[in-house]
Write a protein that holds these residues in place. Structure first.
Motif, PDB file in Angstrom:
ATOM      1  N   ILE A   1      12.327  -1.466  -5.564  1.00 18.92           N
ATOM      2  CA  ILE A   1      10.970  -0.916  -5.407  1.00 18.92           C
ATOM      3  C   ILE A   1      11.036   0.532  -4.946  1.00 18.92           C
ATOM      4  CG2 ILE A   1       8.848  -1.083  -4.028  1.00 18.92           C
ATOM      5  CD1 ILE A   1       9.203  -4.108  -4.047  1.00 18.92           C
ATOM      6  N   PHE A   2      11.977   0.836  -4.055  1.00 20.68           N
ATOM      7  CA  PHE A   2      12.152   2.203  -3.566  1.00 20.68           C
ATOM      8  C   PHE A   2      12.484   3.155  -4.713  1.00 20.68           C
ATOM      9  CE2 PHE A   2      15.015   5.570  -2.155  1.00 20.68           C
ATOM     10  CZ  PHE A   2      14.284   6.165  -1.141  1.00 20.68           C
ATOM     11  N   SER A   3      13.441   2.761  -5.550  1.00 20.27           N
ATOM     12  CA  SER A   3      13.858   3.633  -6.646  1.00 20.27           C
ATOM     13  C   SER A   3      12.761   3.809  -7.688  1.00 20.27           C
ATOM     14  CB  SER A   3      15.124   3.072  -7.305  1.00 20.27           C
ATOM     15  OG  SER A   3      14.881   1.777  -7.852  1.00 20.27           O
ATOM     16  N   VAL A   4      12.068   2.733  -8.014  1.00 15.45           N
ATOM     17  CA  VAL A   4      10.989   2.820  -9.005  1.00 15.45           C
ATOM     18  C   VAL A   4       9.816   3.620  -8.468  1.00 15.45           C
ATOM     19  CG1 VAL A   4       9.294   1.458 -10.291  1.00 15.45           C
ATOM     20  CG2 VAL A   4      11.664   0.689 -10.167  1.00 15.45           C
ATOM     21  N   THR A   5       9.594   3.561  -7.157  1.00 15.74           N
ATOM     22  CA  THR A   5       8.475   4.279  -6.550  1.00 15.74           C
ATOM     23  C   THR A   5       8.651   5.782  -6.652  1.00 15.74           C
ATOM     24  OG1 THR A   5       8.023   2.490  -4.989  1.00 15.74           O
ATOM     25  CG2 THR A   5       7.204   4.671  -4.404  1.00 15.74           C
ATOM     26  N   PHE A   6       9.844   6.281  -6.346  1.00 14.65           N
ATOM     27  CA  PHE A   6      10.033   7.720  -6.246  1.00 14.65           C
ATOM     28  C   PHE A   6      10.412   8.383  -7.576  1.00 14.65           C
ATOM     29  CE2 PHE A   6      10.242   6.649  -1.778  1.00 14.65           C
ATOM     30  CZ  PHE A   6       9.539   7.703  -1.202  1.00 14.65           C
ATOM     31  N   ASP A   7      11.183   7.719  -8.402  1.00 13.72           N
ATOM     32  CA  ASP A   7      11.578   8.325  -9.675  1.00 13.72           C
ATOM     33  C   ASP A   7      11.879   7.212 -10.674  1.00 13.72           C
ATOM     34  OD1 ASP A   7      12.552   9.811 -11.782  1.00 13.72           O
ATOM     35  OD2 ASP A   7      13.601  11.238 -10.483  1.00 13.72           O
TER      36      ASP A   7
ATOM     37  N   GLY B   1       0.801  -1.217   0.000  1.00 10.22           N
ATOM     38  CA  GLY B   1       0.000   0.000   0.000  1.00 10.22           C
ATOM     39  C   GLY B   1       0.832   1.263   0.000  1.00 10.22           C
ATOM     40  N   VAL B   2       1.989   1.238   0.661  1.00 10.55           N
ATOM     41  CA  VAL B   2       2.848   2.421   0.703  1.00 10.55           C
ATOM     42  C   VAL B   2       3.275   2.824  -0.704  1.00 10.55           C
ATOM     43  CG1 VAL B   2       5.048   3.333   1.536  1.00 10.55           C
ATOM     44  CG2 VAL B   2       3.662   1.893   3.030  1.00 10.55           C
ATOM     45  N   THR B   3       3.739   1.854  -1.480  1.00  9.98           N
ATOM     46  CA  THR B   3       4.172   2.147  -2.849  1.00  9.98           C
ATOM     47  C   THR B   3       2.992   2.575  -3.714  1.00  9.98           C
ATOM     48  OG1 THR B   3       6.051   0.619  -2.731  1.00  9.98           O
ATOM     49  CG2 THR B   3       5.204   1.145  -4.921  1.00  9.98           C
ATOM     50  N   LEU B   4       1.852   1.919  -3.574  1.00  9.37           N
ATOM     51  CA  LEU B   4       0.687   2.271  -4.382  1.00  9.37           C
ATOM     52  C   LEU B   4       0.221   3.694  -4.095  1.00  9.37           C
ATOM     53  CD1 LEU B   4      -1.364  -1.059  -4.201  1.00  9.37           C
ATOM     54  CD2 LEU B   4      -0.166  -0.120  -6.186  1.00  9.37           C
TER      55      LEU B   4
ATOM     56  N   LEU C   1      -7.752  -1.689   3.401  1.00  9.46           N
ATOM     57  CA  LEU C   1      -6.652  -2.406   4.041  1.00  9.46           C
ATOM     58  C   LEU C   1      -5.316  -2.028   3.405  1.00  9.46           C
ATOM     59  CD1 LEU C   1      -6.824  -4.572   6.327  1.00  9.46           C
ATOM     60  CD2 LEU C   1      -6.422  -6.282   4.565  1.00  9.46           C
ATOM     61  N   ILE C   2      -5.355  -1.617   2.156  1.00  8.90           N
ATOM     62  CA  ILE C   2      -4.148  -1.236   1.430  1.00  8.90           C
ATOM     63  C   ILE C   2      -3.798   0.231   1.639  1.00  8.90           C
ATOM     64  CG2 ILE C   2      -3.154  -0.985  -0.880  1.00  8.90           C
ATOM     65  CD1 ILE C   2      -4.815  -3.401  -1.740  1.00  8.90           C
ATOM     66  N   VAL C   3      -4.808   1.087   1.631  1.00  6.24           N
ATOM     67  CA  VAL C   3      -4.577   2.527   1.592  1.00  6.24           C
ATOM     68  C   VAL C   3      -4.459   3.160   2.976  1.00  6.24           C
ATOM     69  CG1 VAL C   3      -5.557   4.730   0.850  1.00  6.24           C
ATOM     70  CG2 VAL C   3      -5.707   2.724  -0.642  1.00  6.24           C
ATOM     71  N   ILE C   4      -5.404   2.862   3.891  1.00  3.50           N
ATOM     72  CA  ILE C   4      -5.496   3.613   5.146  1.00  3.50           C
ATOM     73  C   ILE C   4      -4.251   3.468   6.025  1.00  3.50           C
ATOM     74  CG2 ILE C   4      -6.821   3.951   7.265  1.00  3.50           C
ATOM     75  CD1 ILE C   4      -9.327   3.198   5.753  1.00  3.50           C
TER      76      ILE C   4
ATOM     77  N   LYS D   1       2.745   6.164  -5.602  1.00  4.70           N
ATOM     78  CA  LYS D   1       2.665   6.192  -7.062  1.00  4.70           C
ATOM     79  C   LYS D   1       1.290   6.665  -7.547  1.00  4.70           C
ATOM     80  CE  LYS D   1       4.503   2.784  -9.448  1.00  4.70           C
ATOM     81  NZ  LYS D   1       5.619   3.438 -10.162  1.00  4.70           N
ATOM     82  N   LYS D   2       0.469   7.129  -6.602  1.00  3.98           N
ATOM     83  CA  LYS D   2      -0.874   7.638  -6.909  1.00  3.98           C
ATOM     84  C   LYS D   2      -1.765   6.571  -7.551  1.00  3.98           C
ATOM     85  CE  LYS D   2       0.874  12.353  -7.443  1.00  3.98           C
ATOM     86  NZ  LYS D   2       0.565  12.686  -6.051  1.00  3.98           N
ATOM     87  N   TYR D   3      -1.645   5.370  -7.035  1.00  9.90           N
ATOM     88  CA  TYR D   3      -2.500   4.258  -7.460  1.00  9.90           C
ATOM     89  C   TYR D   3      -3.281   3.709  -6.258  1.00  9.90           C
ATOM     90  CZ  TYR D   3      -1.257   3.527 -12.322  1.00  9.90           C
ATOM     91  OH  TYR D   3      -1.132   3.648 -13.686  1.00  9.90           O
ATOM     92  N   SER D   4      -3.774   4.642  -5.440  1.00  8.63           N
ATOM     93  CA  SER D   4      -4.449   4.241  -4.214  1.00  8.63           C
ATOM     94  C   SER D   4      -5.660   3.360  -4.473  1.00  8.63           C
ATOM     95  CB  SER D   4      -4.882   5.487  -3.428  1.00  8.63           C
ATOM     96  OG  SER D   4      -3.770   6.276  -3.086  1.00  8.63           O
ATOM     97  N   MET D   5      -6.350   3.591  -5.578  1.00 11.02           N
ATOM     98  CA  MET D   5      -7.602   2.887  -5.834  1.00 11.02           C
ATOM     99  C   MET D   5      -7.430   1.606  -6.641  1.00 11.02           C
ATOM    100  SD  MET D   5      -9.723   4.493  -4.107  1.00 11.02           S
ATOM    101  CE  MET D   5     -11.145   3.543  -4.620  1.00 11.02           C
ATOM    102  N   ILE D   6      -6.186   1.215  -6.914  1.00 11.70           N
ATOM    103  CA  ILE D   6      -6.001   0.010  -7.717  1.00 11.70           C
ATOM    104  C   ILE D   6      -6.474  -1.233  -6.954  1.00 11.70           C
ATOM    105  CG2 ILE D   6      -3.652  -0.556  -6.974  1.00 11.70           C
ATOM    106  CD1 ILE D   6      -3.063  -1.267  -9.923  1.00 11.70           C
TER     107      ILE D   6
END
Length: 274
Positions: A160-166, A36-39, A207-210, A42-47
């Motif tokens: 995952i860290f690098s792909v998440t931020f840039d 959920g942190v990565t989603l 469960l993923i977002v909150i 990456k502005k994919y909260s609703m995926i």
């Protein structure tokens, strides 16, 4: 309430019903909070919400055709996750639009198929969740797949860290972002399908977002957010389960309410720190 507590802690009921639900639930909540942190970043909260609706459609079709639900839903949701993440980079159909298009279509197909076949009640637990009805095989599958997801996340943490931020910078430094996005899509899809058995397709996205949003109220580093999100997710699950069993409320909804409570508390704490 007293009678519910006595039943909850009776050896036979606790061993056969409560303990398997706790083991499977904790495994799934940890996976959901990590991804959920990565989603969220990456502005994919609703995926998660979109994939759960797609999963419900696949499960309904599988039930009508007398096929194993999870064996049908897993590959369908994995393919859908990969497509949605790919479409997120397409300016003609952004991430939110793609999720809305796919999820509503799959949900409508699932409802039509199940209602036409007269199986609405049989597949309703995938809509609302039924964690206490999870079989031993479901719990074992949840734990095994959850361990795989957690290990994959830990082993690929730096990528995952690098792909998440840039993602562009990561690609320029030699990181094959397409492969890691594909792996992340698979991990997300597996977590969503497992979470549907516990929370239902209507509540799994919470469960993923909150927990991720809650951790971001007070933590500034990626590692801190991941760790705090996992702890909050597990505590919220345990408290939500206790409330559901003690007061005879819906487990999924109780877990969500506890998560929201922590979000409010952490939001106030974050403002006080500023």
């Amino acid at each position: 309430m007293t009678e519910n507590l006595k039943l909850m802690f009776s050896p036979e009921f606790f061993t056969s019903i409560i303990l398997p639900a706790l083991i499977g639930g904790i495994a799934v909540t940890i996976c959901a909070s990590l991804l959920g942190v990565t989603l969220v970043l990456k502005k994919y909260s609703m995926i998660g919400d979109g994939l759960s609706h797609i999963g419900y459609g696949a499960l309904s079709v599988a039930a009508v055709m007398n096929l194993a639900p999870l064996k049908v839903a897993l590959p369908v949701v994995i393919i859908a996750a990969f497509i949605l993440l790919r479409l997120g980079s397409d300016s003609r159909l952004n991430g939110d639009s793609a999720i809305a298009l796919f999820s509503t279509t799959a949900l409508a197909v699932g409802i039509l198929v199940s209602s036409k076949a007269g199986l609405t009640n049989d597949v309703s637990h995938y809509m609302f969740g039924s964690i206490l009805a999870m079989s031993r095989s479901d719990v074992i599958l949840s734990v095994v797949l959850s361990v795989v997801v957690i290990l994959a996340f830990l082993l690929l943490y730096n990528r995952i860290f690098s792909v998440t931020f840039d993602e562009n910078f990561a690609r320029a430094t030699g990181v094959r972002s397409g492969i890691y996005n594909m792996i992340f899509a698979v991990l997300t899809a597996v977590t969503v399908v497992l979470g549907m058995m516990m929370m239902g397709s209507l509540l799994i996205s919470s469960l993923i977002v909150i927990p991720a949003l809650t951790a971001m109220r007070i933590c500034k580093s990626f590692r801190g957010v991941v760790l705090v999100s996992g702890v909050i997710s597990v505590i919220s699950f345990l408290l939500g389960m206790f409330i559901a069993l003690a007061f005879n409320t819906a487990p999924g909804a109780s877990i969500v309410v506890v998560n929201v409570f922590f979000f409010i508390i952490f939001s106030f704490a974050g403002r006080l720190r500023k």
